[in-house]
Design a protein around this motif. Structure first.
Motif, PDB file in Angstrom:
ATOM      1  N   ASP A  93       0.844  -1.206   0.000  1.00 22.68           N
ATOM      2  CA  ASP A  93       0.000   0.000   0.000  1.00 22.68           C
ATOM      3  C   ASP A  93       0.871   1.243   0.000  1.00 22.68           C
ATOM      4  N   GLN A 147      -7.608  -0.470   2.572  1.00 22.40           N
ATOM      5  CA  GLN A 147      -7.178  -0.055   3.900  1.00 22.40           C
ATOM      6  C   GLN A 147      -5.879  -0.771   4.261  1.00 22.40           C
ATOM      7  N   SER A 148      -5.069  -0.037   5.012  1.00 23.48           N
ATOM      8  CA  SER A 148      -3.813  -0.619   5.458  1.00 23.48           C
ATOM      9  C   SER A 148      -4.044  -1.534   6.646  1.00 23.48           C
ATOM     10  N   SER A 149      -2.971  -2.127   7.154  1.00 24.67           N
ATOM     11  CA  SER A 149      -3.092  -3.009   8.308  1.00 24.67           C
ATOM     12  C   SER A 149      -3.524  -2.257   9.561  1.00 24.67           C
ATOM     13  N   GLN A 150      -3.282  -0.903   9.576  1.00 23.46           N
ATOM     14  CA  GLN A 150      -3.715  -0.080  10.710  1.00 23.46           C
ATOM     15  C   GLN A 150      -5.145   0.422  10.539  1.00 23.46           C
ATOM     16  N   GLY A 151      -5.784   0.079   9.418  1.00 25.68           N
ATOM     17  CA  GLY A 151      -7.167   0.485   9.207  1.00 25.68           C
ATOM     18  C   GLY A 151      -7.304   1.829   8.516  1.00 25.68           C
ATOM     19  N   LYS A 152      -6.226   2.416   8.011  1.00 26.36           N
ATOM     20  CA  LYS A 152      -6.278   3.703   7.336  1.00 26.36           C
ATOM     21  C   LYS A 152      -6.543   3.501   5.847  1.00 26.36           C
ATOM     22  N   CYS A 153      -7.249   4.483   5.249  1.00 24.92           N
ATOM     23  CA  CYS A 153      -7.520   4.435   3.801  1.00 24.92           C
ATOM     24  C   CYS A 153      -6.228   4.695   3.034  1.00 24.92           C
ATOM     25  N   CYS A 154      -6.016   3.909   2.005  1.00 29.85           N
ATOM     26  CA  CYS A 154      -4.802   4.044   1.192  1.00 29.85           C
ATOM     27  C   CYS A 154      -5.041   3.411  -0.171  1.00 29.85           C
TER      28      CYS A 154
END
Length: 565
Positions: free
Chosen positions: A102, A144-151
């Motif tokens: 990502d 979403q990334s592994s931290q839950g952020k949109c990417c």
């Protein structure tokens, strides 16, 4: 998959291959523009920020109305970062890279591996990734990334395209050298001279050549469809080349007894030339030639054009040859074998061939009814081709009036023709009751097994070939069709001496049947053939019924086979 879908896929693939080189060139130009572009993007960004700030001071009601009634403003122009773009290209072109990846991971990796003073945001990374996706270098999707952020997720990478772009950038950086100063940019003359000197450097040329070879190799790589199509074609050819049971049976039927007993000529000619051209020390077992050097021979003149058919070998100054039998093993049994003992293998068994028979006569006056009917007739007539020949000729009317129709009720005729006799031969076939069904060509070679280029016949061009018209009469049966080719490649010997290979071809076509040759000479007599001609020696007949009829018709022998006065 239908044929239409296959065609569309092939066309699309060809377009992608054709446009790859164009995209590489366009990418190079874009990069050059990025490196030389001034930072005029910043004011635009400032203006957009000011407008955004003004919009933030407005009330919420005005904001909602603006959102509903006004179109969405154009996205802000980002400042170009060539170093970041080059890094992303190199990073994504690594085949060891774990996919998917990502945009946040790319930002984190950039921050750890680069100490650049320029701040790089997540939007910068995302913009460059989307730009590569538009250019079909990678495939992306929102996630979403592994931290839950949109990417933005990079799901697929075309490594071959990215590697080509990265290598192009490296070549460009080597050829351009360090960044030129503003003063040198303004000096066009020095810039041109510097670029010429850089282009001519050996390292630059080698790298460009390697890069171009890689691109060509990539473009020439066959697609899966092309590979499968080629494989299917090869499989079809293999199936067509497999001999059927019938073909194998025919091959066994006409296989030479005791082996082929044929030896190949060496393409180098003489044994000395063969040794010079052979890198290995093994001995060549093929047949060679030996030069005939006499007192009057001048080797600097080269080979004689006519070689062993030269009429003046005793005085000719050119080089002639003879066969070098050194090391060649001869089969004395085959040499001493009498033609009268020859047999032919068939599916039924061995058929004993009748020994050669002949009659010395003038064909214009012979009563051919005494010799019976034949399955095959071959004739090499003395056509009047309006040239000086070492033998007598017959007029066109005499040819037309020959008693050829009485020799056959059904079967084949092989009629040798040349020059103007080609049209006359076709006319004679019709008059004699035949239909031309095929044509055989004799390609002439000289003593050294090379093509004849100085033939002795031909008014306009030197003839290096002769034609044999093949006619058919009636409903022929028990003939082996499709065994031989319609081209004979054989050595020229004495004048009007046709290749002996024709007899084997005819025997395979019509095995074990009676055959007659018209206008034959002593070298033409063959087993299972009756030869007729005025240059033969007496009469030799072995078939009892033919002998009886001949004695009744000609009690005084060959004295009566002359024109009546």
């Amino acid at each position: 998959m239908s044929e239409g879908d296959t065609w569309l896929e092939l066309q699309a693939h060809k377009k992608r291959q054709d446009s790859l080189r164009e995209r590489i060139q366009r990418r190079k130009k874009e990069r050059q523009g990025i490196l030389s572009a001034p930072t005029e993007d910043v004011p635009a960004k400032t203006d957009d920020n000011n407008s955004a700030a003004t919009a933030s001071d407005s009330s919420s009601t005005v904001k909602e109305t603006a959102v509903e009634t006004k179109p969405e403003p154009a996205p802000a122009m980002r400042k170009s970062n060539p170093e970041l773009e080059k890094w992303i290209l190199k990073y994504l072109s690594d085949k060891n890279l774990s996919i998917p990846i990502d945009s946040l991971q790319l930002l984190d990796t950039w921050s750890k591996t680069n100490e650049s003073t320029d701040s790089v945001s997540h939007d910068d990374i995302t913009g460059l990734v989307e730009k590569l996706a538009v250019q079909n270098f990678i495939t992306t999707k929102t996630g979403q990334s592994s931290q839950g952020k949109c990417c933005t997720l990079v799901t697929e990478v075309d490594f071959s395209k990215l590697e080509a772009i990265v290598e192009e950038l490296e070549v460009s950086s080597v050829s351009s050298g360090p960044q030129v100063s503003k003063k040198r940019k303004r000096d066009k003359t020095r810039s041109r001279e510097g670029s010429k000197s850089r282009d001519t450097s050996p390292v630059s040329k080698d790298r460009k050549k390697t890069h171009n070879d890689d691109i060509q190799s990539m473009l020439s790589t066959m697609t899966t469809i092309q590979t499968e199509t080629k494989k299917v074609g090869e499989d079809i050819l293999d199936l067509l080349n497999i001999k059927s049971a019938k073909e194998q049976l025919i091959v066994e039927k006409f296989k030479s007894q005791g082996g082929a007993n044929v030896q190949e000529f060496c393409e180098d000619g003489t044994r000395e030339e063969c040794k010079r051209n052979r890198s290995t020390g093994d001995i060549c077992k093929k047949v060679h030639f030996r030069k005939i050097i006499q007192k009057h021979t001048d080797e600097s003149l080269g080979d004689c054009s006519f070689l062993n058919t030269c009429f003046h070998m005793d005085t000719c100054k050119y080089v002639h040859y003879e066969v070098d039998y050194t090391g060649v093993v001869k089969d004395k049994k085959m040499e001493d074998k009498d033609k009268s003992e020859m047999t032919m293998s068939t599916t039924v068994g061995n058929i004993t061939l009748i020994p050669p028979q002949w009659i010395q006569c003038d064909l214009r006056y012979l009563d051919v009814s005494v010799i019976g009917k034949f399955s095959v007739v071959m004739a090499d007539p003395p056509w009047d081709i309006h040239m000086e020949l070492p033998y007598g000729t017959m007029s066109d009317d005499e040819m037309r009036k020959l008693a050829v129709p009485k020799l056959q009720d059904e079967g084949y005729i092989f009629l040798w023709v040349t020059g103007r006799a080609m049209e006359l031969g076709r006319e004679c076939l019709k008059l004699w009751g035949y239909e031309r069904c095929d044509e055989l060509i004799w390609v002439k070679t000289n003593q050294l097994q090379r093509l004849i280029r100085t033939g002795r016949t031909g008014h306009w061009l030197n003839h290096g070939k002769e034609h044999c018209l093949i006619g058919v009469k009636g409903k022929v049966s028990n003939m082996n069709k499709g065994l031989d080719c319609d081209v004979l490649v054989a050595e020229v010997r004495s004048t009007s001496h046709k290749p002996d290979e024709i007899y084997g071809l005819i025997e395979r076509l019509s095995p074990g049947t009676r055959k007659v040759e018209l206008f034959g000479r002593p070298h033409n007599v063959q087993p299972n053939w009756l030869t007729l001609g005025n240059q033969l020696d007496g009469v030799r007949l072995l078939e009892p019924d033919v002998v009886e009829r001949f004695k009744v018709k000609y009690p005084n022998g060959i004295q009566q086979l002359t024109p009546s006065k």
